[in-house]
Every structure is written in C-alpha cells, then in structure tokens.
Design an enzyme around this catalytic site. Sequence first.
Site, PDB file in Angstrom:
ATOM      1  CG  ASP A  45      -1.744 -62.993   7.035  1.00 13.82           C
ATOM      2  OD1 ASP A  45      -1.325 -64.024   7.595  1.00 13.82           O
ATOM      3  OD2 ASP A  45      -1.040 -61.974   6.870  1.00 13.82           O
ATOM      4  CE1 TYR A  50       1.987 -57.779   9.772  1.00 13.77           C
ATOM      5  CE2 TYR A  50      -0.122 -58.692   9.136  1.00 13.77           C
ATOM      6  CZ  TYR A  50       1.249 -58.646   9.000  1.00 13.77           C
ATOM      7  OH  TYR A  50       1.868 -59.459   8.079  1.00 13.77           O
ATOM      8  CE  LYS A  79       1.872 -63.372   9.028  1.00 10.86           C
ATOM      9  NZ  LYS A  79       0.987 -62.215   8.907  1.00 10.86           N
ATOM     10  CG  HIS A 112       5.912 -61.771  11.866  1.00  8.44           C
ATOM     11  ND1 HIS A 112       4.987 -60.865  12.288  1.00  8.44           N
ATOM     12  CD2 HIS A 112       6.060 -61.530  10.539  1.00  8.44           C
ATOM     13  CE1 HIS A 112       4.595 -60.115  11.264  1.00  8.44           C
ATOM     14  NE2 HIS A 112       5.242 -60.499  10.192  1.00  8.44           N
TER      15      HIS A 112
HETATM   16  N1  NAP Z   1       4.735 -62.455   6.901  1.00 10.67           N
HETATM   17  C1  NAP Z   1       5.196 -61.272   6.587  1.00 10.67           C
HETATM   18  O1  NAP Z   1       6.292 -60.871   6.992  1.00 10.67           O
HETATM   19  C2  NAP Z   1       4.385 -60.407   5.677  1.00 10.67           C
HETATM   20  C3  NAP Z   1       4.986 -59.317   5.016  1.00 10.67           C
HETATM   21  C4  NAP Z   1       4.177 -58.568   4.162  1.00 10.67           C
HETATM   22  C5  NAP Z   1       2.845 -58.859   3.993  1.00 10.67           C
HETATM   23  N2  NAP Z   1       2.279 -59.900   4.685  1.00 10.67           N
HETATM   24  C6  NAP Z   1       0.837 -60.222   4.556  1.00 10.67           C
HETATM   25  O2  NAP Z   1       0.497 -60.234   3.179  1.00 10.67           O
HETATM   26  C7  NAP Z   1      -0.535 -59.288   2.936  1.00 10.67           C
HETATM   27  C8  NAP Z   1      -0.433 -58.737   1.544  1.00 10.67           C
HETATM   28  O3  NAP Z   1       0.801 -58.088   1.325  1.00 10.67           O
HETATM   29  P1  NAP Z   1       0.920 -56.522   1.079  1.00 10.67           P
HETATM   30  O4  NAP Z   1      -0.193 -55.850   1.784  1.00 10.67           O
HETATM   31  O5  NAP Z   1       2.269 -56.093   1.440  1.00 10.67           O
HETATM   32  O6  NAP Z   1       0.849 -56.375  -0.502  1.00 10.67           O
HETATM   33  P2  NAP Z   1      -0.214 -56.737  -1.652  1.00 10.67           P
HETATM   34  O7  NAP Z   1      -1.356 -57.474  -1.110  1.00 10.67           O
HETATM   35  O8  NAP Z   1       0.571 -57.301  -2.762  1.00 10.67           O
HETATM   36  O9  NAP Z   1      -0.679 -55.286  -2.112  1.00 10.67           O
HETATM   37  C9  NAP Z   1      -1.526 -54.523  -1.314  1.00 10.67           C
HETATM   38  C10 NAP Z   1      -1.638 -53.122  -1.941  1.00 10.67           C
HETATM   39  O10 NAP Z   1      -2.276 -53.218  -3.211  1.00 10.67           O
HETATM   40  C11 NAP Z   1      -3.461 -52.422  -3.234  1.00 10.67           C
HETATM   41  N3  NAP Z   1      -4.473 -53.226  -3.908  1.00 10.67           N
HETATM   42  C12 NAP Z   1      -5.144 -54.293  -3.423  1.00 10.67           C
HETATM   43  N4  NAP Z   1      -5.955 -54.819  -4.358  1.00 10.67           N
HETATM   44  C13 NAP Z   1      -5.809 -54.055  -5.451  1.00 10.67           C
HETATM   45  C14 NAP Z   1      -6.392 -54.085  -6.741  1.00 10.67           C
HETATM   46  N5  NAP Z   1      -7.289 -55.016  -7.069  1.00 10.67           N
HETATM   47  N6  NAP Z   1      -6.021 -53.132  -7.636  1.00 10.67           N
HETATM   48  C15 NAP Z   1      -5.125 -52.181  -7.299  1.00 10.67           C
HETATM   49  N7  NAP Z   1      -4.522 -52.096  -6.084  1.00 10.67           N
HETATM   50  C16 NAP Z   1      -4.861 -53.034  -5.174  1.00 10.67           C
HETATM   51  C17 NAP Z   1      -3.826 -52.165  -1.788  1.00 10.67           C
HETATM   52  O11 NAP Z   1      -4.410 -50.900  -1.627  1.00 10.67           O
HETATM   53  P3  NAP Z   1      -5.944 -50.711  -1.088  1.00 10.67           P
HETATM   54  O12 NAP Z   1      -5.987 -51.226   0.318  1.00 10.67           O
HETATM   55  O13 NAP Z   1      -6.138 -49.245  -1.177  1.00 10.67           O
HETATM   56  O14 NAP Z   1      -6.819 -51.488  -2.030  1.00 10.67           O
HETATM   57  C18 NAP Z   1      -2.464 -52.194  -1.098  1.00 10.67           C
HETATM   58  O15 NAP Z   1      -1.854 -50.930  -1.130  1.00 10.67           O
HETATM   59  C19 NAP Z   1      -0.311 -58.252   4.037  1.00 10.67           C
HETATM   60  O16 NAP Z   1      -1.393 -57.398   4.192  1.00 10.67           O
HETATM   61  C20 NAP Z   1      -0.044 -59.165   5.212  1.00 10.67           C
HETATM   62  O17 NAP Z   1      -1.258 -59.714   5.680  1.00 10.67           O
HETATM   63  C21 NAP Z   1       3.032 -60.690   5.502  1.00 10.67           C
END
Ligand code: NAP
Length: 311
Positions: A45, A50, A79, A112
Amino acid sequence: MSSNTLILSNGIEMPIIGLGTSGASSDILIAAVKTAINTGYRLIDTAAAYNNEEAIGEAICQCISENLVKREDLFIVTKCPTPFLHPNKQESALKESLQKLKLGYIDCYLAHNPCPTDLTVKVEDIWKGLEMLYEKKLAKSIGLSNFNLEKIQRILNIAKIPIHCVQIELHLYFQQKEMLEFCRKHKIAIMAYAPLGAPNRSFYKRFCIFCNQSSVIPFEDPLIIELAKKYLKTPAQILLRHLIQSNLNVIPKSTNEARIKENFDVFDFKLSGEEMEKLNSVKQNSRTFWLDFLIGHLEDPFKDERQKQME
Ligand SMILES: NC(=O)c1ccc[n+]([C@@H]2O[C@H](COP(=O)([O-])OP(=O)(O)OC[C@H]3O[C@@H](n4cnc5c(N)ncnc54)[C@H](OP(=O)(O)O)[C@@H]3O)[C@@H](O)[C@H]2O)c1
C-alpha cells in the site's frame, strides 16, 4: 477463496494482508519491500502523498528481475492526492504514480480523501474520474479512502462501476461497526489502515485536539496480552489475526525485518468464536486519524464526529 485473499466484487483477488508504507523513508523502503515480498506479502500500500512510490517501484523491479515474484501476482495500491481529485486530473496523477512504480497498471486506485482542492468538484465527480481509469484498464479496481457513510452512499447512488474497496482507519479500539455492516451489505471490501493502532504516530495524538487523550495503544490491552500468551504469539499478531479473521484486509506498516516477518506470521492459529466476540466487544475510542487539514472543507468527512466530540 483461500484464507489469504479476499475476492473483490469484480472477481479480483486481493491479498488479505499487505505492507503499509506511510512515513517510511525511501532509503530503507527498498529493503523493506524486498523483505516483505520474500516473506510472502503480495500487497503493497502506498500513495502519491507518501513520496515513496519510486523506492517501491525499484524494489518491485528488483524482485521481478530476481524471479522472486511475477507482476501479476502482486497487488499494488496507490492513492490519488488531494490536488488531483478532479476528473480531468486523475488520469495524469495515476500515470505519474505508475511511472514512479514502474508499472503498466495499478491493482487498486483510491481517492485519498473526499476533499478536492478544487471546491467545484463533488465526490460524485471524483468517482466518475475513477470509473474512467477503470474502464481504460489503468486500474484493476477502484475505491475510496477516508470517506464517511454519507459520501459513500452518494457515490453508490450514481456509480456505474461498483465501489470495490474502501480504506479506512480500523483497529481494536476503532472497529467502525456501522461502516463494516454497510460495506458488507454493498459488497465493498475493507482495507483496515493503522491496524496496529499506529502506536508510533504521536504526531496525530499530540496535535489532534479532538482525540481522546486518555487513549492507550491496542498493544497494551489486557485481552490482547492474555491471548498473546495463550497462543504464543505477539500482541501485534493477535491484533492482526482478529481483523483478518473478520475478513478485513490489513496493511501493517513496518520497515523492520523481524516485524515485517512477524506481522505476516498470522495464518497458523485461529481465535475461537468466544475470543472473537470478546475482541469485538472491547470499549471503543475515537479515531486517531482526524485529518485536521480537512477542517472547514465542504466535504470534511469527520465534521459530525468532531462535533460529537465537542458535546
Ligand atoms: N488512507 C489513509 O489515509 C491512511 C492513513 C494512515 C495509514 N495508511 C496506510 O496504512 C498503513 C498502516 O498504518 P500506520 O503505519 O499508520 O500504522 P500501523 O500499521 O498500525 O502501525 C505501524 C507502526 O507500528 C510499528 N510496528 C509494526 N509492526 C510491529 C510489531 N509487530 N510490533 C511492534 N511494533 C510494530 C511500526 O514500526 P516499525 O516500522 O519500526 O516496525 C510503525 O511505527 C500505512 O503505512 C499506510 O500504508 C493509510
């Protein structure tokens, strides 16, 4: 349907787990995407916003030329950014993304958010632009991100092509039950963003005045910790398993090799019906991603929720 994929309403298979990439800097992302593909991830994704599509394109290219994967086995999501949410601009935005990703088509193209810079553009117009890209076969599926129910319904009212998928914030503490029910009824697949509760996104928590300041991160939930001990899994794996077992796509972000592998290792155990029920009943918080930059926009998707928070 294999347990590792969801079938979109147009018959296309979407992997149930993917790699999130928001906030990941390009220099480390090439290795992260390659690790993910080597591990078995097939969905990545990203978004024009980004600023990392080139790195992802480079990683995909390397994986294909090293025969690790074929293009047709990958499912790449990107997006359309806010300034390009205009039926006359969406094609050039997608083509720019495709060029950076070094791809001939995208597997899923999302708006987006519902708030175009050009205020004369309505959400219905954005959808017509996406339909055109689908008809031109530049996008194999199309969908929406950060739209609320009212806006999704407006699109359903005019859509010639069904909405294949929506990407929304969804995790243990923000399960979006009403949205889930609505999407199931209309055969719209859900991609759960921030499936781990975005534990390190202090930016959003600190600066969002409407957030529930007492919110804790889902990793620390006692039920999650108890289940992690029972299944000899990590809290992250329990959080992801809960969503996957509810037929939701998840896109946890990590650039850490061990955590990329850990997050994918969620297919060798099953939560019981009773455990799923308990997880579904956990007390809910407000959203984390309020997208405050949309405040004041006519199509601000979270205006009503903001108002409720103030009451
Ligand atoms: N459409 C939108 O508006 C929108 C908004 C937000 C997000 N997104 C998408 O959704 C994806 C995921 O959301 P997110 O990045 O905000 O949050 P998330 O996936 O819930 O959390 C990511 C965070 O958790 C850590 N992490 C990952 N796996 C882990 C594990 N097994 N144990 C402990 N910590 C862990 C990562 O750090 P490390 O990298 O250090 O492991 C990172 O800091 C985004 O990257 C993006 O692609 C889309």
